[in-house]
Write an enzyme that holds these catalytic residues in place. Structure first.
Site, PDB file in Angstrom:
ATOM      1  N   TYR A 146       0.861  -1.183   0.000  1.00  0.00           N
ATOM      2  CA  TYR A 146       0.000   0.000   0.000  1.00  0.00           C
ATOM      3  C   TYR A 146       0.893   1.227   0.000  1.00  0.00           C
ATOM      4  O   TYR A 146       1.823   1.312   0.808  1.00  0.00           O
ATOM      5  CB  TYR A 146      -0.890  -0.016   1.242  1.00  0.00           C
ATOM      6  CG  TYR A 146      -1.817   1.168   1.392  1.00  0.00           C
ATOM      7  CD1 TYR A 146      -1.556   2.178   2.322  1.00  0.00           C
ATOM      8  CD2 TYR A 146      -2.965   1.274   0.616  1.00  0.00           C
ATOM      9  CE1 TYR A 146      -2.413   3.261   2.466  1.00  0.00           C
ATOM     10  CE2 TYR A 146      -3.830   2.358   0.751  1.00  0.00           C
ATOM     11  CZ  TYR A 146      -3.546   3.347   1.679  1.00  0.00           C
ATOM     12  OH  TYR A 146      -4.396   4.422   1.818  1.00  0.00           O
ATOM     13  N   ASP A 188       9.489   2.805  -0.653  1.00  0.00           N
ATOM     14  CA  ASP A 188       8.450   3.487   0.110  1.00  0.00           C
ATOM     15  C   ASP A 188       8.764   3.239   1.594  1.00  0.00           C
ATOM     16  O   ASP A 188       8.437   2.183   2.133  1.00  0.00           O
ATOM     17  CB  ASP A 188       7.065   2.948  -0.269  1.00  0.00           C
ATOM     18  CG  ASP A 188       5.983   3.551   0.607  1.00  0.00           C
ATOM     19  OD1 ASP A 188       4.791   3.294   0.337  1.00  0.00           O
ATOM     20  OD2 ASP A 188       6.308   4.258   1.574  1.00  0.00           O
ATOM     21  N   LYS A 220       4.785   9.367   8.505  1.00  0.00           N
ATOM     22  CA  LYS A 220       4.674   8.856   9.879  1.00  0.00           C
ATOM     23  C   LYS A 220       5.735   9.426  10.827  1.00  0.00           C
ATOM     24  O   LYS A 220       5.634  10.575  11.244  1.00  0.00           O
ATOM     25  CB  LYS A 220       4.673   7.321   9.832  1.00  0.00           C
ATOM     26  CG  LYS A 220       3.461   6.786   9.030  1.00  0.00           C
ATOM     27  CD  LYS A 220       3.456   5.286   8.947  1.00  0.00           C
ATOM     28  CE  LYS A 220       2.461   4.781   7.957  1.00  0.00           C
ATOM     29  NZ  LYS A 220       1.073   4.816   8.417  1.00  0.00           N
TER      30      LYS A 220
HETATM   31  P1  KE4 Z   1      -0.707   8.313   4.381  1.00  0.00           P
HETATM   32  O1  KE4 Z   1      -1.196   9.027   3.126  1.00  0.00           O
HETATM   33  O2  KE4 Z   1      -1.793   7.507   5.038  1.00  0.00           O
HETATM   34  O3  KE4 Z   1       0.037   9.259   5.346  1.00  0.00           O
HETATM   35  O4  KE4 Z   1       0.450   7.278   3.931  1.00  0.00           O
HETATM   36  C1  KE4 Z   1       0.146   6.314   2.942  1.00  0.00           C
HETATM   37  C2  KE4 Z   1       1.114   5.157   3.074  1.00  0.00           C
HETATM   38  C3  KE4 Z   1       2.155   5.048   2.160  1.00  0.00           C
HETATM   39  N1  KE4 Z   1       3.047   4.030   2.241  1.00  0.00           N
HETATM   40  C4  KE4 Z   1       2.958   3.099   3.224  1.00  0.00           C
HETATM   41  C5  KE4 Z   1       3.972   1.993   3.282  1.00  0.00           C
HETATM   42  C6  KE4 Z   1       1.911   3.170   4.188  1.00  0.00           C
HETATM   43  O5  KE4 Z   1       1.830   2.215   5.150  1.00  0.00           O
HETATM   44  C7  KE4 Z   1       0.986   4.217   4.121  1.00  0.00           C
HETATM   45  C8  KE4 Z   1      -0.153   4.363   5.108  1.00  0.00           C
HETATM   46  N2  KE4 Z   1      -0.264   3.343   6.083  1.00  0.00           N
HETATM   47  C9  KE4 Z   1      -1.584   3.092   6.609  1.00  0.00           C
HETATM   48  C10 KE4 Z   1      -1.477   1.912   7.578  1.00  0.00           C
HETATM   49  N3  KE4 Z   1      -1.402   0.692   6.874  1.00  0.00           N
HETATM   50  C11 KE4 Z   1      -2.182   4.312   7.218  1.00  0.00           C
HETATM   51  C12 KE4 Z   1      -3.363   4.056   8.109  1.00  0.00           C
HETATM   52  C13 KE4 Z   1      -4.636   4.503   7.445  1.00  0.00           C
HETATM   53  O6  KE4 Z   1      -4.813   4.292   6.225  1.00  0.00           O
HETATM   54  O7  KE4 Z   1      -5.463   5.059   8.191  1.00  0.00           O
END
Ligand code: KE4
Length: 430
Positions: free
Chosen positions: A145, A240, A268
């Site tokens: 993701y 990533d 994060k």
């Molecule tokens: P954000 O746009 O949510 O800040 O980041 C996206 C993203 C990009 N790359 C990786 C490896 C990620 O894990 C994420 C976002 N992680 C999720 C948890 N699996 C965020 C939690 C959510 O979607 O509320």
């Protein structure tokens, strides 16, 4: 005994004004059922919900809280900075200071651009790779993701997998045609995609330690193989590191695995819980970003003073205390060994994947090495396990497809309590 009356009424009220009552799908407990817990405050390794229940936290806001919630130096820095405006929309020296600090921590970065989320970082990285190479397609891995930008919502992990959305409405055929998919850890599949799409693939984007199909580790040689293929095919390798950045090591997965990425994305931890993402790389690539080059990327709140001072303060702590990483790893290994012990005593098949302070468990008798093997895990049992732990004050991610994030605020007493609660939960549900 935990009661959830206030969370229940808060959830009913929220659903009247917010889709499914949440601002991000994974919070809705759809995968595990029941009412999502509404939190009120947190400190260190502990969460407190609106019913006054206390939990030991293994989510850490999905990664940022590596040193625990309401970390004093971060709070003080944000409170002080807020008095002098929350945003200027103009350059500040602080943005340069955090950029310089990150360059000193992460190898092979000449330039870094701040954005406001991991999604923005990853979508900008793909645009940059396309602009730099003149190619349109890119490879992502099944179950990984990279945020909710259209091109990533093909075979995506995290909430997309949790909700079992096979085809996200609104993602056009044109978009998904340029997104090529390979199984994680499968180099041969990647080589085949390059053979089938000669000179059309701009980049491979990969989670160097995957955290969105549960925690899945790269097999020996996998990341090295991706590096080699990208070099042979003149494609860019994008790490990533939204999850792994500053968590796998202070230099992220690139330090841990000694593999160099051409573009690295962050999120994060970099913002310490405030909205920050970033993408970075060598000058020859990043010089294509506007206004240096013509690959356009922008953001009203990018580099805003609160997010920057929060991130800078946390990263400075991590940079000055590399011992935190050994401490975090020792705690994660202690928890993993405790889990294997209590499951083994009950002959319950389990896989525990752990790398540094990222880990997750699967009710599965075979090793979990990609999305297909993760998806074979027994999610019904996981859901029962999740709730049995929740009412014992242990807060896990509410999905089999999510990674646990340990904070260094966790004590060995917390870990012993967690292991005992797992034993009691297994006895209750099985
Ligand atoms: P954000 O746009 O949510 O800040 O980041 C996206 C993203 C990009 N790359 C990786 C490896 C990620 O894990 C994420 C976002 N992680 C999720 C948890 N699996 C965020 C939690 C959510 O979607 O509320």
């Amino acid at each position: 005994m935990y009661t959830y009356e206030s969370s229940k009424s808060a959830f009913e009220r929220a659903q009247k004004s917010i889709p499914a009552g949440v601002n991000s799908p994974v919070r809705a407990f759809k995968n595990v059922g029941g009412t999502p817990i509404f939190l009120e405050k947190a400190k260190g390794a502990y969460l407190y919900d609106v019913d006054g229940n206390k939990y030991i936290d293994f989510v850490g806001s999905w990664g940022p809280m590596i040193l625990g919630h309401a970390y004093e130096p971060v709070i003080e820095a944000v409170q002080k900075k807020a008095a002098f405006s929350t945003s200027f929309g103009a350059p500040t020296v602080l943005e340069t200071e955090i950029a310089e600090l990150i360059k000193s921590m992460v190898p092979d970065i000449d330039l870094i651009r701040m954005v406001n989320s991991g999604t923005e970082a990853c979508m900008s990285a793909i645009l940059l790779a396309r602009g730099y190479t003149g190619r349109n397609k890119f490879i992502k891995f099944d179950g990984c993701y990279h945020g909710h930008a259209d091109m990533f919502l093909v075979n995506a992990g995290s909430g997309v997998a949790t909700l079992n959305i096979q085809q996200v409405p609104g993602v056009t055929a044109g978009t998904s045609n340029d997104t090529l998919i390979a199984p994680y850890n499968d180099l041969e599949a990647v080589r085949q995609l390059f053979k089938q799409n000669p000179n059309e693939i701009a980049a491979i984007i990969v989670e160097p330690v995957a955290g969105n199909m549960g925690c899945v580790l790269p097999k020996e040689g996998f990341l090295e193989g991706l590096r080699k293929i990208c070099d042979e095919e003149n494609a860019l390798l994008i790490f990533d590191e939204v999850m792994t950045g500053f968590r796998q090591a202070k230099g992220g997965a690139q330090e841990r695995y000694l593999i160099r990425a051409d573009i690295t994305t962050f999120g994060k931890v970099i913002g310490a819980g405030l909205p920050v993402g970033a993408f970075a790389g060598r000058h020859e690539i990043m010089s294509h970003i506007a206004p240096l080059g013509n690959v356009y990327q922008a953001g009203t709140l990018s580099g805003n003073p609160l997010a920057m001072v929060a991130g800078y303060t946390l990263l400075k702590e991590l940079n000055e205390h590399p011992e935190y990483y050994e401490q975090l790893n020792e705690k994660a290994v202690y928890l993993k060994e405790g889990i294997l012990r209590v499951f083994g005593e009950r002959n319950v098949p389990v896989q525990v994947n752990q790398k540094q302070s990222m880990m997750s468990l699967f009710f599965n008798s075979e090793p979990v090495v990609d999305f297909a093997t993760s998806a074979k895990s027994d999610q019904t049992t996981f859901s029962k396990f999740f709730h049995a732990l929740l009412k014992r004050g242990i807060y896990l991610p509410a999905s089999q497809y999510e990674c646990w994030f340990l904070s260094n605020a966790l004590t060995y007493e917390d870990l012993d309590k967690t292991i005992l609660a797992m034993a009691e939960s297994l006895d209750e549900i099985l």
